[in-house]
Scaffold this active site. Structure first.
Site, PDB file in Angstrom:
ATOM      1  N   HIS A 149     -45.168 -60.419 -32.896  1.00  0.00           N
ATOM      2  CA  HIS A 149     -44.530 -59.580 -31.865  1.00  0.00           C
ATOM      3  C   HIS A 149     -45.585 -58.699 -31.183  1.00  0.00           C
ATOM      4  O   HIS A 149     -45.584 -58.538 -29.961  1.00  0.00           O
ATOM      5  CB  HIS A 149     -43.491 -58.644 -32.484  1.00  0.00           C
ATOM      6  CG  HIS A 149     -42.273 -59.319 -33.046  1.00  0.00           C
ATOM      7  ND1 HIS A 149     -41.771 -59.034 -34.292  1.00  0.00           N
ATOM      8  CD2 HIS A 149     -41.431 -60.247 -32.526  1.00  0.00           C
ATOM      9  CE1 HIS A 149     -40.684 -59.746 -34.513  1.00  0.00           C
ATOM     10  NE2 HIS A 149     -40.460 -60.508 -33.465  1.00  0.00           N
ATOM     11  N   LYS A 177     -26.188 -57.677 -38.184  1.00  0.00           N
ATOM     12  CA  LYS A 177     -27.341 -58.330 -38.799  1.00  0.00           C
ATOM     13  C   LYS A 177     -27.907 -57.497 -39.945  1.00  0.00           C
ATOM     14  O   LYS A 177     -27.855 -56.275 -39.901  1.00  0.00           O
ATOM     15  CB  LYS A 177     -28.438 -58.517 -37.739  1.00  0.00           C
ATOM     16  CG  LYS A 177     -28.579 -59.969 -37.292  1.00  0.00           C
ATOM     17  CD  LYS A 177     -29.709 -60.085 -36.310  1.00  0.00           C
ATOM     18  CE  LYS A 177     -30.420 -61.396 -36.442  1.00  0.00           C
ATOM     19  NZ  LYS A 177     -31.515 -61.532 -35.492  1.00  0.00           N
ATOM     20  N   SER A 210     -39.562 -62.908 -38.909  1.00  0.00           N
ATOM     21  CA  SER A 210     -39.049 -61.667 -39.510  1.00  0.00           C
ATOM     22  C   SER A 210     -38.130 -61.973 -40.678  1.00  0.00           C
ATOM     23  O   SER A 210     -38.141 -61.271 -41.692  1.00  0.00           O
ATOM     24  CB  SER A 210     -38.298 -60.834 -38.463  1.00  0.00           C
ATOM     25  OG  SER A 210     -39.187 -60.339 -37.506  1.00  0.00           O
ATOM     26  N   ARG A 221     -42.985 -69.496 -30.581  1.00  0.00           N
ATOM     27  CA  ARG A 221     -43.930 -69.834 -31.647  1.00  0.00           C
ATOM     28  C   ARG A 221     -44.162 -71.332 -31.728  1.00  0.00           C
ATOM     29  O   ARG A 221     -45.254 -71.794 -32.000  1.00  0.00           O
ATOM     30  CB  ARG A 221     -43.392 -69.350 -32.997  1.00  0.00           C
ATOM     31  CG  ARG A 221     -43.348 -67.861 -33.142  1.00  0.00           C
ATOM     32  CD  ARG A 221     -42.527 -67.454 -34.313  1.00  0.00           C
ATOM     33  NE  ARG A 221     -41.144 -67.897 -34.154  1.00  0.00           N
ATOM     34  CZ  ARG A 221     -40.150 -67.562 -34.958  1.00  0.00           C
ATOM     35  NH1 ARG A 221     -40.382 -66.790 -35.992  1.00  0.00           N
ATOM     36  NH2 ARG A 221     -38.924 -67.992 -34.728  1.00  0.00           N
TER      37      ARG A 221
HETATM   38  O1  PNS Z   1     -35.416 -61.033 -32.106  1.00  0.00           O
HETATM   39  P1  PNS Z   1     -34.171 -61.801 -31.813  1.00  0.00           P
HETATM   40  O2  PNS Z   1     -33.119 -61.509 -32.853  1.00  0.00           O
HETATM   41  O3  PNS Z   1     -34.445 -63.274 -31.652  1.00  0.00           O
HETATM   42  O4  PNS Z   1     -33.628 -61.267 -30.396  1.00  0.00           O
HETATM   43  C1  PNS Z   1     -32.419 -61.733 -29.863  1.00  0.00           C
HETATM   44  C2  PNS Z   1     -32.017 -60.887 -28.645  1.00  0.00           C
HETATM   45  C3  PNS Z   1     -31.943 -59.409 -29.013  1.00  0.00           C
HETATM   46  C4  PNS Z   1     -33.017 -61.060 -27.544  1.00  0.00           C
HETATM   47  C5  PNS Z   1     -30.636 -61.407 -28.158  1.00  0.00           C
HETATM   48  O5  PNS Z   1     -29.757 -61.471 -29.237  1.00  0.00           O
HETATM   49  C6  PNS Z   1     -30.040 -60.519 -27.070  1.00  0.00           C
HETATM   50  O6  PNS Z   1     -30.496 -60.506 -25.952  1.00  0.00           O
HETATM   51  N1  PNS Z   1     -29.004 -59.743 -27.448  1.00  0.00           N
HETATM   52  C7  PNS Z   1     -28.343 -58.804 -26.577  1.00  0.00           C
HETATM   53  C8  PNS Z   1     -26.965 -59.329 -26.173  1.00  0.00           C
HETATM   54  C9  PNS Z   1     -27.112 -60.346 -25.068  1.00  0.00           C
HETATM   55  O7  PNS Z   1     -27.616 -60.072 -24.005  1.00  0.00           O
HETATM   56  N2  PNS Z   1     -26.641 -61.565 -25.366  1.00  0.00           N
HETATM   57  C10 PNS Z   1     -26.718 -62.674 -24.451  1.00  0.00           C
HETATM   58  C11 PNS Z   1     -28.063 -63.388 -24.579  1.00  0.00           C
HETATM   59  S1  PNS Z   1     -28.022 -64.886 -23.685  1.00  0.00           S
END
Ligand code: PNS
Length: 163
Positions: free
Chosen positions: A17, A41, A133, A95
């Site tokens: 990150h 989560k 993570s 990745r």
């Molecule tokens: O680190 P992660 O868990 O892969 O991140 C995922 C994240 C936070 C980018 C995604 O879950 C997100 O954008 N969540 C906010 C809600 C949202 O916008 N959902 C629609 C995404 S298409």
């Protein structure tokens, strides 16, 4: 001024990150790292604490770009956050090919929701491409050594027994 938002769980933040943050901060005038507040989560620390930790890690490990990086928590949709921040870009790290399918789906969905916001991907540095993570959480939960995978401050925190 171009602003990009880098959303994620960062639970915990990894060296992968951090690499993406440094490189994205070199490409945009302002990078907002946005830590999702997600009560569903499993979390190693609450979102505010993870944001504070990222702020400290960035100041220590990336002082050259730290002035362009802001760290905050958020709830709700990433595209709504991007609009509030006047950010035209969402940054995500890739990745491996295995990340591509879900990231592509998310990028297309976000673009459908907000056509003015584009997603840009940075290929995680090769030496960090194996980091995840969730694996780090698992290793730490069994008392394994995660140094070399996360910044030193995170290693120290994960060594502490959780309440
Ligand atoms: O680190 P992660 O868990 O892969 O991140 C995922 C994240 C936070 C980018 C995604 O879950 C997100 O954008 N969540 C906010 C809600 C949202 O916008 N959902 C629609 C995404 S298409």
């Amino acid at each position: 001024m171009t602003t990009a938002v880098y959303p994620g769980s960062f639970d915990p933040v990894t060296l992968g990150h951090l690499d993406v943050m440094q490189r994205a901060a070199g490409a945009f005038d302002r990078l907002v790292v946005a830590v999702l507040v997600n009560p569903r989560k499993s979390v190693t620390a609450d979102a505010q604490d993870r944001a504070g930790e990222i702020r400290a890690v960035v100041a220590e490990s990336a002082p050259d770009v730290a002035g362009r990086i802001e760290v905050m928590t958020f709830e709700g949709l990433t595209v709504d956050l991007a609009t509030r921040l006047d950010a035209g870009f969402i940054v995500r790290g890739l990745r491996a090919v295995s990340d591509f399918e879900s990231e592509m789906q998310m990028a297309h969905t976000n673009r459908k929701l907000r056509p003015t916001v584009d997603t840009v991907f940075f290929m995680t540095a090769l030496e960090h491409a194996y980091l995840s993570s969730s694996l780090i959480r698992e290793i730490a939960s069994f008392g394994g050594d995660v140094s070399g995978m996360v910044p030193p401050a995170v290693t120290r925190r994960l060594r502490l027994p959780t309440a």
